[in-house]
Design a protein around this motif. Structure first.
Motif, PDB file in Angstrom:
ATOM      1  N   ARG A  52       0.831  -1.211   0.000  1.00 27.86           N
ATOM      2  CA  ARG A  52       0.000   0.000   0.000  1.00 27.86           C
ATOM      3  C   ARG A  52       0.869   1.265   0.000  1.00 27.86           C
ATOM      4  O   ARG A  52       0.601   2.221  -0.735  1.00 27.86           O
ATOM      5  CB  ARG A  52      -0.939  -0.022   1.209  1.00 27.86           C
ATOM      6  CG  ARG A  52      -2.027   1.028   1.157  1.00 27.86           C
ATOM      7  CD  ARG A  52      -3.101   0.821   2.224  1.00 27.86           C
ATOM      8  NE  ARG A  52      -2.608   0.464   3.540  1.00 27.86           N
ATOM      9  CZ  ARG A  52      -2.813  -0.721   4.130  1.00 27.86           C
ATOM     10  NH1 ARG A  52      -3.488  -1.671   3.515  1.00 27.86           N
ATOM     11  NH2 ARG A  52      -2.342  -0.949   5.336  1.00 27.86           N
ATOM     12  N   ARG A  53       1.928   1.278   0.785  1.00 28.35           N
ATOM     13  CA  ARG A  53       2.828   2.429   0.837  1.00 28.35           C
ATOM     14  C   ARG A  53       3.441   2.694  -0.538  1.00 28.35           C
ATOM     15  O   ARG A  53       3.488   3.814  -1.016  1.00 28.35           O
ATOM     16  CB  ARG A  53       3.933   2.178   1.864  1.00 28.35           C
ATOM     17  CG  ARG A  53       4.959   3.301   1.938  1.00 28.35           C
ATOM     18  CD  ARG A  53       6.108   2.928   2.836  1.00 28.35           C
ATOM     19  NE  ARG A  53       5.748   3.037   4.226  1.00 28.35           N
ATOM     20  CZ  ARG A  53       6.448   3.702   5.127  1.00 28.35           C
ATOM     21  NH1 ARG A  53       7.562   4.308   4.789  1.00 28.35           N
ATOM     22  NH2 ARG A  53       6.065   3.758   6.367  1.00 28.35           N
ATOM     23  N   TRP A  54       3.934   1.620  -1.175  1.00 25.27           N
ATOM     24  CA  TRP A  54       4.541   1.744  -2.502  1.00 25.27           C
ATOM     25  C   TRP A  54       3.509   2.156  -3.541  1.00 25.27           C
ATOM     26  O   TRP A  54       3.751   3.033  -4.361  1.00 25.27           O
ATOM     27  CB  TRP A  54       5.197   0.415  -2.882  1.00 25.27           C
ATOM     28  CG  TRP A  54       5.659   0.374  -4.295  1.00 25.27           C
ATOM     29  CD1 TRP A  54       6.727   1.031  -4.827  1.00 25.27           C
ATOM     30  CD2 TRP A  54       5.067  -0.365  -5.357  1.00 25.27           C
ATOM     31  NE1 TRP A  54       6.835   0.743  -6.166  1.00 25.27           N
ATOM     32  CE2 TRP A  54       5.832  -0.114  -6.509  1.00 25.27           C
ATOM     33  CE3 TRP A  54       3.970  -1.218  -5.444  1.00 25.27           C
ATOM     34  CZ2 TRP A  54       5.527  -0.680  -7.740  1.00 25.27           C
ATOM     35  CZ3 TRP A  54       3.674  -1.785  -6.665  1.00 25.27           C
ATOM     36  CH2 TRP A  54       4.447  -1.524  -7.795  1.00 25.27           C
ATOM     37  N   ARG A  55       2.325   1.541  -3.505  1.00 29.83           N
ATOM     38  CA  ARG A  55       1.270   1.812  -4.486  1.00 29.83           C
ATOM     39  C   ARG A  55       0.814   3.262  -4.425  1.00 29.83           C
ATOM     40  O   ARG A  55       0.572   3.888  -5.456  1.00 29.83           O
ATOM     41  CB  ARG A  55       0.086   0.872  -4.259  1.00 29.83           C
ATOM     42  CG  ARG A  55      -0.984   1.000  -5.316  1.00 29.83           C
ATOM     43  CD  ARG A  55      -2.057  -0.072  -5.122  1.00 29.83           C
ATOM     44  NE  ARG A  55      -2.998  -0.047  -6.202  1.00 29.83           N
ATOM     45  CZ  ARG A  55      -4.113   0.680  -6.205  1.00 29.83           C
ATOM     46  NH1 ARG A  55      -4.413   1.424  -5.147  1.00 29.83           N
ATOM     47  NH2 ARG A  55      -4.931   0.652  -7.233  1.00 29.83           N
ATOM     48  N   GLN A  56       0.696   3.809  -3.240  1.00 28.00           N
ATOM     49  CA  GLN A  56       0.292   5.214  -3.107  1.00 28.00           C
ATOM     50  C   GLN A  56       1.279   6.121  -3.814  1.00 28.00           C
ATOM     51  O   GLN A  56       0.893   7.062  -4.496  1.00 28.00           O
ATOM     52  CB  GLN A  56       0.164   5.608  -1.632  1.00 28.00           C
ATOM     53  CG  GLN A  56      -1.050   5.020  -0.970  1.00 28.00           C
ATOM     54  CD  GLN A  56      -1.062   5.230   0.541  1.00 28.00           C
ATOM     55  OE1 GLN A  56      -0.053   5.561   1.150  1.00 28.00           O
ATOM     56  NE2 GLN A  56      -2.215   5.006   1.150  1.00 28.00           N
ATOM     57  N   GLY A  57       2.563   5.841  -3.670  1.00 22.30           N
ATOM     58  CA  GLY A  57       3.580   6.620  -4.361  1.00 22.30           C
ATOM     59  C   GLY A  57       3.504   6.465  -5.865  1.00 22.30           C
ATOM     60  O   GLY A  57       3.659   7.431  -6.614  1.00 22.30           O
ATOM     61  N   GLU A  58       3.268   5.237  -6.324  1.00 22.76           N
ATOM     62  CA  GLU A  58       3.150   4.984  -7.764  1.00 22.76           C
ATOM     63  C   GLU A  58       1.949   5.730  -8.344  1.00 22.76           C
ATOM     64  O   GLU A  58       2.051   6.377  -9.390  1.00 22.76           O
ATOM     65  CB  GLU A  58       3.000   3.477  -8.042  1.00 22.76           C
ATOM     66  CG  GLU A  58       4.246   2.680  -7.777  1.00 22.76           C
ATOM     67  CD  GLU A  58       5.367   3.021  -8.740  1.00 22.76           C
ATOM     68  OE1 GLU A  58       5.261   2.668  -9.925  1.00 22.76           O
ATOM     69  OE2 GLU A  58       6.345   3.647  -8.295  1.00 22.76           O
ATOM     70  N   LEU A  59       0.811   5.657  -7.682  1.00 24.86           N
ATOM     71  CA  LEU A  59      -0.391   6.335  -8.168  1.00 24.86           C
ATOM     72  C   LEU A  59      -0.215   7.845  -8.143  1.00 24.86           C
ATOM     73  O   LEU A  59      -0.645   8.536  -9.068  1.00 24.86           O
ATOM     74  CB  LEU A  59      -1.615   5.909  -7.350  1.00 24.86           C
ATOM     75  CG  LEU A  59      -2.020   4.444  -7.488  1.00 24.86           C
ATOM     76  CD1 LEU A  59      -3.160   4.122  -6.537  1.00 24.86           C
ATOM     77  CD2 LEU A  59      -2.391   4.106  -8.922  1.00 24.86           C
ATOM     78  N   ALA A  60       0.427   8.354  -7.102  1.00 23.66           N
ATOM     79  CA  ALA A  60       0.661   9.803  -7.018  1.00 23.66           C
ATOM     80  C   ALA A  60       1.558  10.284  -8.155  1.00 23.66           C
ATOM     81  O   ALA A  60       1.427  11.420  -8.613  1.00 23.66           O
ATOM     82  CB  ALA A  60       1.289  10.152  -5.665  1.00 23.66           C
ATOM     83  N   ALA A  61       2.447   9.410  -8.637  1.00 30.33           N
ATOM     84  CA  ALA A  61       3.349   9.768  -9.731  1.00 30.33           C
ATOM     85  C   ALA A  61       2.724   9.474 -11.094  1.00 30.33           C
ATOM     86  O   ALA A  61       3.386   9.610 -12.123  1.00 30.33           O
ATOM     87  CB  ALA A  61       4.668   9.011  -9.587  1.00 30.33           C
ATOM     88  N   GLY A  62       1.469   9.044 -11.106  1.00 27.35           N
ATOM     89  CA  GLY A  62       0.788   8.761 -12.365  1.00 27.35           C
ATOM     90  C   GLY A  62       1.128   7.403 -12.955  1.00 27.35           C
ATOM     91  O   GLY A  62       0.827   7.138 -14.117  1.00 27.35           O
ATOM     92  N   GLN A  63       1.731   6.527 -12.168  1.00 34.25           N
ATOM     93  CA  GLN A  63       2.104   5.190 -12.640  1.00 34.25           C
ATOM     94  C   GLN A  63       0.990   4.193 -12.315  1.00 34.25           C
ATOM     95  O   GLN A  63       0.198   4.408 -11.406  1.00 34.25           O
ATOM     96  CB  GLN A  63       3.396   4.726 -11.959  1.00 34.25           C
ATOM     97  CG  GLN A  63       4.576   5.631 -12.166  1.00 34.25           C
ATOM     98  CD  GLN A  63       5.001   5.664 -13.623  1.00 34.25           C
ATOM     99  OE1 GLN A  63       5.051   4.644 -14.282  1.00 34.25           O
ATOM    100  NE2 GLN A  63       5.291   6.851 -14.119  1.00 34.25           N
ATOM    101  N   VAL A  64       0.975   3.119 -13.056  1.00 36.24           N
ATOM    102  CA  VAL A  64       0.027   2.044 -12.779  1.00 36.24           C
ATOM    103  C   VAL A  64       0.743   0.987 -11.950  1.00 36.24           C
ATOM    104  O   VAL A  64       1.835   0.548 -12.311  1.00 36.24           O
ATOM    105  CB  VAL A  64      -0.487   1.422 -14.101  1.00 36.24           C
ATOM    106  CG1 VAL A  64      -1.411   0.251 -13.812  1.00 36.24           C
ATOM    107  CG2 VAL A  64      -1.181   2.473 -14.944  1.00 36.24           C
ATOM    108  N   ALA A  65       0.138   0.604 -10.853  1.00 37.75           N
ATOM    109  CA  ALA A  65       0.738  -0.408  -9.969  1.00 37.75           C
ATOM    110  C   ALA A  65       0.066  -1.750 -10.232  1.00 37.75           C
ATOM    111  O   ALA A  65      -1.142  -1.816 -10.423  1.00 37.75           O
ATOM    112  CB  ALA A  65       0.562   0.002  -8.515  1.00 37.75           C
ATOM    113  N   PRO A  66       0.844  -2.842 -10.246  1.00 33.43           N
ATOM    114  CA  PRO A  66       0.233  -4.166 -10.420  1.00 33.43           C
ATOM    115  C   PRO A  66      -0.647  -4.503  -9.217  1.00 33.43           C
ATOM    116  O   PRO A  66      -0.535  -3.875  -8.167  1.00 33.43           O
ATOM    117  CB  PRO A  66       1.440  -5.100 -10.510  1.00 33.43           C
ATOM    118  CG  PRO A  66       2.542  -4.381  -9.831  1.00 33.43           C
ATOM    119  CD  PRO A  66       2.286  -2.916 -10.037  1.00 33.43           C
TER     120      PRO A  66
END
Length: 154
Positions: free
Chosen positions: A107-121
């Protein structure tokens, strides 16, 4: 629709994994992909953003679970080894600790990915984990040596 078959448990039958003691754990990345960082020769892990989240949540385990202590750990590019110590009986089970650790780090990593406009698996973790109940001081010492030597075998 036919029910899914029961998965065979890999845990020691009849053992209470909430009992105080030491447990050697190995937790792998999904598909054993190198998601947690890179390991240059003769150097420590250079963690990826996910690796940084894993390290942060790993070291925060005693904060989330006051009756849990981390003895030894090592994050590798596609897995991590740790010796987890439960200091009191029947307060929290190893499976609860691992499950919440996996969820919080993802969840911590995914929040950062989404905030950067990336798609998280949908997940970064392999299902389940490997554990070993450490029975005595010699076994504890052997697991510590194995974990510390792991980067050299990479």
């Amino acid at each position: 629709m036919e029910p899914l078959p029961q998965r065979r448990s890999i845990r020691y039958n009849g053992y209470d994994y909430s009992m105080a003691g030491c447990y050697a754990l190995t937790i792998c990345a999904r598909d054993k992909a190198h998601l947690f960082g890179t390991l240059p020769p003769n150097a420590p892990l250079v963690p990826s953003l996910l690796g940084q989240a894993v390290l942060a949540e790993l070291t925060a385990l005693p904060t989330h679970y006051p009756t849990v202590r981390l003895d030894t750990w090592m994050v590798m590019p596609n897995h991590l080894h740790l010796i987890l110590v439960l200091t009191r009986n029947q307060v929290v089970a190893v499976s609860q600790i691992v499950g919440s650790f996996k969820s919080r780090s993802y969840r911590r990593w995914r929040q950062g990915e989404l905030a950067a406009g990336q798609v998280a698996p949908p997940s970064c973790w392999q299902r389940n984990y490997h554990e070993r109940i450490i029975r005595d001081a010699a076994e504890l010492d052997a697991h510590r040596r194995y974990i510390h030597a792991n980067p050299g075998r990479w």
